[in-house]
Design a protein around this motif. Structure first.
Motif, PDB file in Angstrom:
ATOM      1  N   LYS A  35       0.599   4.009  -3.039  1.00  0.00           N
ATOM      2  CA  LYS A  35       0.195   5.407  -2.865  1.00  0.00           C
ATOM      3  C   LYS A  35       1.162   6.344  -3.581  1.00  0.00           C
ATOM      4  O   LYS A  35       0.744   7.284  -4.274  1.00  0.00           O
TER       5      LYS A  35
ATOM      6  N   GLY B 296      -5.239  -3.283   3.018  1.00  0.00           N
ATOM      7  CA  GLY B 296      -5.967  -2.022   2.941  1.00  0.00           C
ATOM      8  C   GLY B 296      -5.873  -1.333   1.601  1.00  0.00           C
ATOM      9  O   GLY B 296      -6.462  -0.254   1.417  1.00  0.00           O
ATOM     10  N   SER B 297      -5.160  -1.935   0.633  1.00  0.00           N
ATOM     11  CA  SER B 297      -5.000  -1.310  -0.680  1.00  0.00           C
ATOM     12  C   SER B 297      -6.346  -1.110  -1.372  1.00  0.00           C
ATOM     13  O   SER B 297      -6.613  -0.046  -1.936  1.00  0.00           O
ATOM     14  N   ARG B 298      -7.186  -2.129  -1.338  1.00  0.00           N
ATOM     15  CA  ARG B 298      -8.475  -2.032  -2.025  1.00  0.00           C
ATOM     16  C   ARG B 298      -9.355  -0.955  -1.415  1.00  0.00           C
ATOM     17  O   ARG B 298     -10.031  -0.204  -2.122  1.00  0.00           O
ATOM     18  N   GLU B 299      -9.338  -0.865  -0.103  1.00  0.00           N
ATOM     19  CA  GLU B 299     -10.143   0.154   0.565  1.00  0.00           C
ATOM     20  C   GLU B 299      -9.635   1.551   0.222  1.00  0.00           C
ATOM     21  O   GLU B 299     -10.438   2.469  -0.024  1.00  0.00           O
ATOM     22  N   TRP B 300      -8.316   1.710   0.176  1.00  0.00           N
ATOM     23  CA  TRP B 300      -7.741   3.019  -0.170  1.00  0.00           C
ATOM     24  C   TRP B 300      -8.079   3.381  -1.609  1.00  0.00           C
ATOM     25  O   TRP B 300      -8.451   4.520  -1.912  1.00  0.00           O
TER      26      TRP B 300
ATOM     27  N   ARG C 239     -10.661   2.450  -3.348  1.00  0.00           N
ATOM     28  CA  ARG C 239     -12.083   2.801  -3.448  1.00  0.00           C
ATOM     29  C   ARG C 239     -12.344   4.231  -3.021  1.00  0.00           C
ATOM     30  O   ARG C 239     -13.322   4.860  -3.450  1.00  0.00           O
ATOM     31  N   GLY C 240     -11.471   4.773  -2.187  1.00  0.00           N
ATOM     32  CA  GLY C 240     -11.660   6.130  -1.700  1.00  0.00           C
ATOM     33  C   GLY C 240     -11.122   7.212  -2.611  1.00  0.00           C
ATOM     34  O   GLY C 240     -11.322   8.409  -2.346  1.00  0.00           O
TER      35      GLY C 240
ATOM     36  N   ASP D 105      -5.523  -4.890  -8.723  1.00  0.00           N
ATOM     37  CA  ASP D 105      -5.182  -5.307  -7.371  1.00  0.00           C
ATOM     38  C   ASP D 105      -5.385  -6.821  -7.266  1.00  0.00           C
ATOM     39  O   ASP D 105      -6.499  -7.320  -7.372  1.00  0.00           O
TER      40      ASP D 105
ATOM     41  N   THR E 277     -10.397  -5.606  -9.606  1.00  0.00           N
ATOM     42  CA  THR E 277     -10.195  -6.438  -8.418  1.00  0.00           C
ATOM     43  C   THR E 277     -10.564  -7.880  -8.743  1.00  0.00           C
ATOM     44  O   THR E 277     -11.661  -8.347  -8.439  1.00  0.00           O
TER      45      THR E 277
ATOM     46  N   THR F 273      -4.585  -7.622   0.931  1.00  0.00           N
ATOM     47  CA  THR F 273      -5.244  -7.693   2.233  1.00  0.00           C
ATOM     48  C   THR F 273      -4.697  -6.651   3.205  1.00  0.00           C
ATOM     49  O   THR F 273      -4.930  -6.744   4.414  1.00  0.00           O
TER      50      THR F 273
ATOM     51  N   LEU G  48       0.811  -1.212   0.000  1.00  0.00           N
ATOM     52  CA  LEU G  48       0.000   0.000   0.000  1.00  0.00           C
ATOM     53  C   LEU G  48       0.848   1.268   0.000  1.00  0.00           C
ATOM     54  O   LEU G  48       0.555   2.209  -0.754  1.00  0.00           O
TER      55      LEU G  48
END
Length: 331
Positions: A31, A55-59, A61-62, A49, A72, A53, A27
Motif C-alpha cells: 500500500k 488480501g493484497s489481490r483484493e485490495w 482489485r479495488g 502479485d 496475477t 493470500t 499488503l
C-alpha cells in the motif's frame, strides 16, 4: 572505472517512466509503495502479485487508476519470474522510455522519481538509486558494486580484503559516494530502485525468470555491462527499503534446503559472467565451500545431491526442474 558525472539539473524532455513492482504477502508495505509511486509523474505501474493470500489481490482489485496494471500469475514465479513478466507487460502496455523496478517492501522517497527525470540521462542504459533503511542508514543489501574481475586494482584490493574478512569493501561503493553530488559508473546493483531503459531491455532481453530468487538482479545488471551498456549510481535518487523482516540468520545451513540450490546455482551463473576467463579458478573455490558446508546438514546425502544438481544446471545453462519439484526434493 570511477568516472564521475555531475548531475544535469536541466529541464529535459519528458521521460516516460513505468514502475514494475513484484509483491507477495506484504499488503501494508505494498500500500505504501503504490501510494508513493502513483504520487509521482509515472505513466504506468505494473504490479505482479505472486499468489498473495493476505488480501493484497483484493485490495489491488479495488484500486481505480488508469495507470495501474495488475498481473496475477497462477503460481508463484519468484522475484525473478515476477520481474520477467512485469518487464514484458510494461513494454507491451505502456511503451515507456524507462522502467524502474523494486519489491513490495520498497518505495521511492518523496520526489525521487522526479529527481531521476531531472538528471542528464543521455548515454545511460541503467541507473541505481541510493537505497536506505527507514531510519535513514544505508541499506547494505542494496549497495551497488563494481566487478573486481573487470578492474585489476579492485581485484587486488578484494583479494587482500578477503584475507581480513573485509572483501566487500574492495568492490562495493563506500559511503562517500552516497554523499556525492556526482553520479558514478558501476557494474551491478540490486533490483530495488533499479532503472533500465526500454531499449536496453529489448536489446539484452528480459530478466531470467528461471532463476526464481537470489542473484537475478546482479546477473541482469552485470549482463547489461557485459553487453556494452552503461550503468550508473545516482545518489540524488533515494529509495527506502523496509526489509527488517530479513534479519540476518546465524544458521550455518539453509532451511528449507531448496534455497541452497538457488543460491549455489545462481551464484555460479553470476561468477561465470563476472569472472570470465578466471572462472576455472573460481569454480573449485566455490565448490570447496559447498562441500565443507555438508557438516551442518543432517541429511548429508540429500544435500550433496543438491550440490551436484546446482553445479550441473549452472554449467549446462539449464533451468533445472520446476520450483514445485525442487521443493519436493529438498524440503
Amino acid at each position: 572505472m570511477l568516472e564521475k558525472n555531475s548531475f544535469g539539473n536541466v529541464d529535459p524532455s519528458p521521460v516516460c517512466l513505468v514502475a514494475v513492482i513484484v509483491s507477495f504477502n506484504r499488503l501494508s508495505h505494498l500500500k505504501r509503495g503504490i501510494t508513493a509511486v502513483l504520487s509521482e509523474p509515472v505513466v504506468g505501474v505494473v504490479v505482479v502479485d505472486n499468489g498473495s493470500t493476505d488480501g493484497s489481490r483484493e485490495w489491488l482489485r479495488g484500486l481505480d487508476d488508469s495507470r495501474l496494471r495488475v498481473l496475477t500469475p497462477e503460481q508463484n514465479l519468484g522475484g525473478a519470474g515476477g520481474f520477467q513478466v512485469g518487464f514484458e507487460a510494461a513494454l507491451e502496455s505502456f511503451n515507456p522510455d524507462w522502467l524502474v523496478c523494486f519489491d513490495d517492501d520498497a518505495q521511492p522517497s518523496p520526489g525521487a522519481l522526479t529527481n531521476f527525470m531531472k538528471n542528464d540521462l543521455s548515454g545511460i542504459d541503467g541507473a541505481a538509486a541510493a537505497v536506505y533503511y527507514p531510519d535513514g542508514s544505508i541499506c547494505e543489501m542494496n549497495r551497488p558494486s563494481w566487478n573486481p574481475f573487470w578492474h585489476a586494482k579492485l581485484l587486488v584490493k578484494t583479494v587482500f580484503g578477503a584475507m581480513t574478512g573485509q572483501s566487500r569493501e574492495g568492490f562495493h561503493l563506500g559511503n562517500e559516494y552516497y554523499q556525492s553530488e556526482s553520479s558514478v559508473d558501476i557494474d551491478s546493483s540490486s533490483f530495488v530502485g533499479c532503472f533500465i531503459t526500454a531499449e536496453t531491455v529489448r536489446r539484452i532481453g528480459l530478466p531470467r525468470g528461471e532463476l526464481f530468487i537470489y542473484g537475478d538482479d546482479i546477473i541482469y545488471t552485470l549482463s547489461l555491462r557485459q553487453k556494452g551498456g552503461r550503468h550508473v549510481f545516482l545518489p540524488n535518487v533515494r529509495f527506502i527499503h523496509d526489509c527488517s523482516t530479513f534479519s540476518g540468520s546465524t544458521s550455518s545451513c539453509y532451511s528449507p534446503m531448496w534455497k541452497a540450490y538457488y543460491t549455489y546455482r545462481n551464484g555460479l551463473v553470476m561468477y561465470r559472467i563476472a569472472s570470465g576467463a578466471w572462472f576455472p579458478l573460481v569454480l573449485p573455490v566455490k565448490l570447496l565451500g559447498w562441500v565443507l558446508a555438508v557438516r551442518h546438514y543432517n541429511e548429508k546425502r540429500r544435500y550433496l545431491h543438491l550440490c551436484w544438481s546446482a553445479l550441473r544446471d549452472a554449467l549446462r545453462k539449464h533451468p533445472g526442474c520446476s520450483h514445485d519439484e525442487l521443493v519436493r526434493r529438498y524440503p
